[in-house]
Write a protein that holds these residues in place. Sequence first.
Motif, PDB file in Angstrom:
ATOM      1  N   VAL A  70       8.816 -50.293 -19.659  1.00  0.00           N
ATOM      2  CA  VAL A  70       8.858 -51.468 -19.016  1.00  0.00           C
ATOM      3  C   VAL A  70       7.246 -51.636 -18.717  1.00  0.00           C
ATOM      4  O   VAL A  70       6.840 -51.223 -18.111  1.00  0.00           O
ATOM      5  N   LYS A  72       4.108 -54.735 -18.177  1.00  0.00           N
ATOM      6  CA  LYS A  72       3.393 -56.025 -17.850  1.00  0.00           C
ATOM      7  C   LYS A  72       1.937 -56.189 -18.616  1.00  0.00           C
ATOM      8  O   LYS A  72       1.174 -55.122 -18.483  1.00  0.00           O
ATOM      9  N   THR A  73       1.620 -57.506 -19.028  1.00  0.00           N
ATOM     10  CA  THR A  73       0.229 -57.514 -19.591  1.00  0.00           C
ATOM     11  C   THR A  73      -0.523 -58.851 -19.162  1.00  0.00           C
ATOM     12  O   THR A  73       0.197 -59.806 -18.586  1.00  0.00           O
ATOM     13  N   MET A  74      -1.775 -58.356 -18.907  1.00  0.00           N
ATOM     14  CA  MET A  74      -2.566 -59.680 -18.255  1.00  0.00           C
ATOM     15  C   MET A  74      -2.776 -60.672 -19.039  1.00  0.00           C
ATOM     16  O   MET A  74      -2.930 -60.300 -20.476  1.00  0.00           O
ATOM     17  N   PRO A  75      -3.427 -61.882 -19.198  1.00  0.00           N
ATOM     18  CA  PRO A  75      -3.751 -62.794 -19.813  1.00  0.00           C
ATOM     19  C   PRO A  75      -4.996 -62.310 -20.948  1.00  0.00           C
ATOM     20  O   PRO A  75      -5.169 -62.408 -22.103  1.00  0.00           O
ATOM     21  N   ASP A  76      -5.623 -61.276 -20.351  1.00  0.00           N
ATOM     22  CA  ASP A  76      -6.748 -61.050 -21.291  1.00  0.00           C
ATOM     23  C   ASP A  76      -6.458 -59.621 -21.969  1.00  0.00           C
ATOM     24  O   ASP A  76      -7.211 -59.016 -22.492  1.00  0.00           O
ATOM     25  N   ARG A  78      -5.129 -56.541 -20.953  1.00  0.00           N
ATOM     26  CA  ARG A  78      -4.870 -55.294 -20.088  1.00  0.00           C
ATOM     27  C   ARG A  78      -3.508 -55.182 -19.801  1.00  0.00           C
ATOM     28  O   ARG A  78      -2.723 -56.079 -19.430  1.00  0.00           O
ATOM     29  N   GLN A  79      -2.903 -53.958 -19.820  1.00  0.00           N
ATOM     30  CA  GLN A  79      -1.543 -53.720 -19.579  1.00  0.00           C
ATOM     31  C   GLN A  79      -1.369 -52.575 -18.861  1.00  0.00           C
ATOM     32  O   GLN A  79      -1.995 -51.632 -18.739  1.00  0.00           O
ATOM     33  N   GLN A  80      -0.004 -52.672 -17.973  1.00  0.00           N
ATOM     34  CA  GLN A  80       0.074 -51.634 -17.346  1.00  0.00           C
ATOM     35  C   GLN A  80       1.838 -51.423 -17.423  1.00  0.00           C
ATOM     36  O   GLN A  80       2.567 -52.222 -17.359  1.00  0.00           O
ATOM     37  N   ILE A  81       2.254 -49.963 -17.696  1.00  0.00           N
ATOM     38  CA  ILE A  81       3.606 -49.671 -17.843  1.00  0.00           C
ATOM     39  C   ILE A  81       3.972 -49.650 -16.423  1.00  0.00           C
ATOM     40  O   ILE A  81       3.337 -48.762 -15.755  1.00  0.00           O
ATOM     41  N   VAL A  82       5.062 -50.301 -15.769  1.00  0.00           N
ATOM     42  CA  VAL A  82       5.549 -50.157 -14.715  1.00  0.00           C
ATOM     43  C   VAL A  82       6.834 -49.431 -14.539  1.00  0.00           C
ATOM     44  O   VAL A  82       7.373 -49.014 -13.399  1.00  0.00           O
ATOM     45  N   GLY A  83       7.520 -48.838 -15.507  1.00  0.00           N
ATOM     46  CA  GLY A  83       8.494 -48.005 -15.538  1.00  0.00           C
ATOM     47  C   GLY A  83       8.663 -47.344 -16.960  1.00  0.00           C
ATOM     48  O   GLY A  83       8.639 -48.003 -17.884  1.00  0.00           O
ATOM     49  N   PRO A 100      10.676 -60.693 -15.722  1.00  0.00           N
ATOM     50  CA  PRO A 100       8.919 -60.732 -15.449  1.00  0.00           C
ATOM     51  C   PRO A 100       8.230 -59.588 -16.159  1.00  0.00           C
ATOM     52  O   PRO A 100       7.127 -59.509 -16.093  1.00  0.00           O
ATOM     53  N   VAL A 101       9.027 -58.810 -16.833  1.00  0.00           N
ATOM     54  CA  VAL A 101       8.389 -57.557 -17.694  1.00  0.00           C
ATOM     55  C   VAL A 101       8.694 -57.561 -19.165  1.00  0.00           C
ATOM     56  O   VAL A 101       9.927 -58.078 -19.433  1.00  0.00           O
ATOM     57  N   GLY A 199      -2.568 -45.843 -15.342  1.00  0.00           N
ATOM     58  CA  GLY A 199      -3.495 -46.617 -14.909  1.00  0.00           C
ATOM     59  C   GLY A 199      -5.127 -46.100 -15.319  1.00  0.00           C
ATOM     60  O   GLY A 199      -5.985 -46.199 -14.413  1.00  0.00           O
TER      61      GLY A 199
ATOM     62  N   MET B 148       1.877 -53.206  -9.005  1.00  0.00           N
ATOM     63  CA  MET B 148       1.474 -51.955  -9.916  1.00  0.00           C
ATOM     64  C   MET B 148       0.451 -52.352 -10.723  1.00  0.00           C
ATOM     65  O   MET B 148      -0.402 -51.582 -11.136  1.00  0.00           O
ATOM     66  N   GLY B 152      -3.206 -50.896 -11.068  1.00  0.00           N
ATOM     67  CA  GLY B 152      -3.258 -50.040 -12.252  1.00  0.00           C
ATOM     68  C   GLY B 152      -4.460 -50.503 -13.113  1.00  0.00           C
ATOM     69  O   GLY B 152      -5.277 -49.981 -13.840  1.00  0.00           O
TER      70      GLY B 152
END
Lengths: 255, 255
Positions: A70, A72-76, A78-83, A100-101, A199, B148, B152
């Motif tokens: 699961v 989320k990705t930022m416009p540029d 970068r991404q973060q796995i939140v689960g 949202p994810v 992270g 998160m 992160g």
Amino acid sequence: MEALLSTSERSESGRQPLHRFFAHCAADATLREELIRIAHVRGFSSGETIVGEGEESGLVGAVISGVLRVQKTMPDGRQQIVGLLFAPNLFGRVFSRVSPVAIEAATDCRLCCFSRAAFEAFLARHPSVEHDVMLAVLDELDAAQEWMLLLGCKAVQERVASFLLMILHQADVGGGAARRRQRMVNVPITRHDMAVYLGTTAETISRTIQDFARRGVLRIINPQRFEVLDEARLAFLSGRATDPGDVDEPSLRSA
Amino acid sequence: MEALLSTSERSESGRQPLHRFFAHCAADATLREELIRIAHVRGFSSGETIVGEGEESGLVGAVISGVLRVQKTMPDGRQQIVGLLFAPNLFGRVFSRVSPVAIEAATDCRLCCFSRAAFEAFLARHPSVEHDVMLAVLDELDAAQEWMLLLGCKAVQERVASFLLMILHQADVGGGAARRRQRMVNVPITRHDMAVYLGTTAETISRTIQDFARRGVLRIINPQRFEVLDEARLAFLSGRATDPGDVDEPSLRSA
DNA sequence: CGCCGTCTTGAGTCGCTTCAAGGGTAGTGG
DNA sequence: CCACTACCCTTGAAGCGACTCAAGACGGCG
């Protein structure tokens, strides 16, 4: 699908136990029948997207086998796995038009899928089942908050140790007192995914794990498989416990 | 308490709107009466603990005024704020004997409190109200996952910008289209709490805010109060948007 | 007025990221 | 069967962002 719900005894045979949600539904003929009518099992291969971020997707369900990430990705970029979702966890955002994810297959996997609309209608007809889903959401919230502590406070070494312990214990088979402790860690995802979850970067993950091996905390069988030699030490390194007996940790990093 | 539920119109008058949960209950005479019977309003002063971490506390409810901080602490004392609760948000962990987080008053505040047992019984009698609570929990989960991503992926500067925007927008008064954009940011918590929320240190927060001021993004009225001079720039600095017009950001940090 | 907590500012250090290259393994096609 | 490619993991070296430690400024309160 019928097989899925008719085998609540299979948790005895070493398989994943059913999610509370399914156990509840399996115990009632009406619920079981309704659920079977709206469910379908689908396979996804590693890397496939199940639900896109910010996308209107009507898919929710549960993991039968494999791992979902699961993220989320930022416009540029970068991404973060939140689960990470293992069997038998539920996936998908109920009661919201957009997710949202993003939800993606981290490995090849099989999912029990429902259309969100049909699933929500099912929940509306059966408040006791909706209650089960709420408990699952609360568990997810607890996990997210625990992870925020990890991301906000912990050094990379502590994060890796925490992650390994999480993988180790989620793999414990059997329920309750019969639970059997594993010593083998099977990391089901790549170094890169680990890094995105923790992270940090894949390089740092690699260095940290090699460092653990040099210190005798674990033995590397292959890049995805480790044997935990000293779980107490690993727990200490994770920051979960103030160390009981160990004296100052000598780092062999420089050696 | 009666006043709380009888004034659903007061959102017109610039006060905080009611939480969905209360609006629902206020609209039904039976619900309203039941709720009033189990509710009591309590004041807490800044720094007081409402629920301890890992503690069995039977208290849940909603914020009437002031700010609560939801935090977790590691054995060695490091801590992370995993959420800030403003009016009219709900607080407390329903359906769990112990709370995995501590809830403390970040400012003086007034809370509408319920005993957890009585509140859960109330929810069990009224599934439609429990549904409202579930939606609130889902919102909290979304917020946690967003945070998160921040912890992160984002650099400290981006975190501070994100935080200021969050404070700015949660203070927007009026609902829907009538919402009035604020330019003034009132930070209701100390630099230290900001740091604990953002996973950094008070010194770094201070430096970053001074840097924003030097760049003309905001004007510092006093340490708790800023005027946002360039919200678009602030949004860009928060990483929420790939910048549309600005060229490379000159840092006046070294000047 | 003097104490105390909070905020600010400075200087030095370190952990982690970044960039770059090498090695292992699996899948593919000649 | 063996090159070949591609991907992942590992290792090294250099640079920088943020933390730590320390001291000074500001404001509130007894």
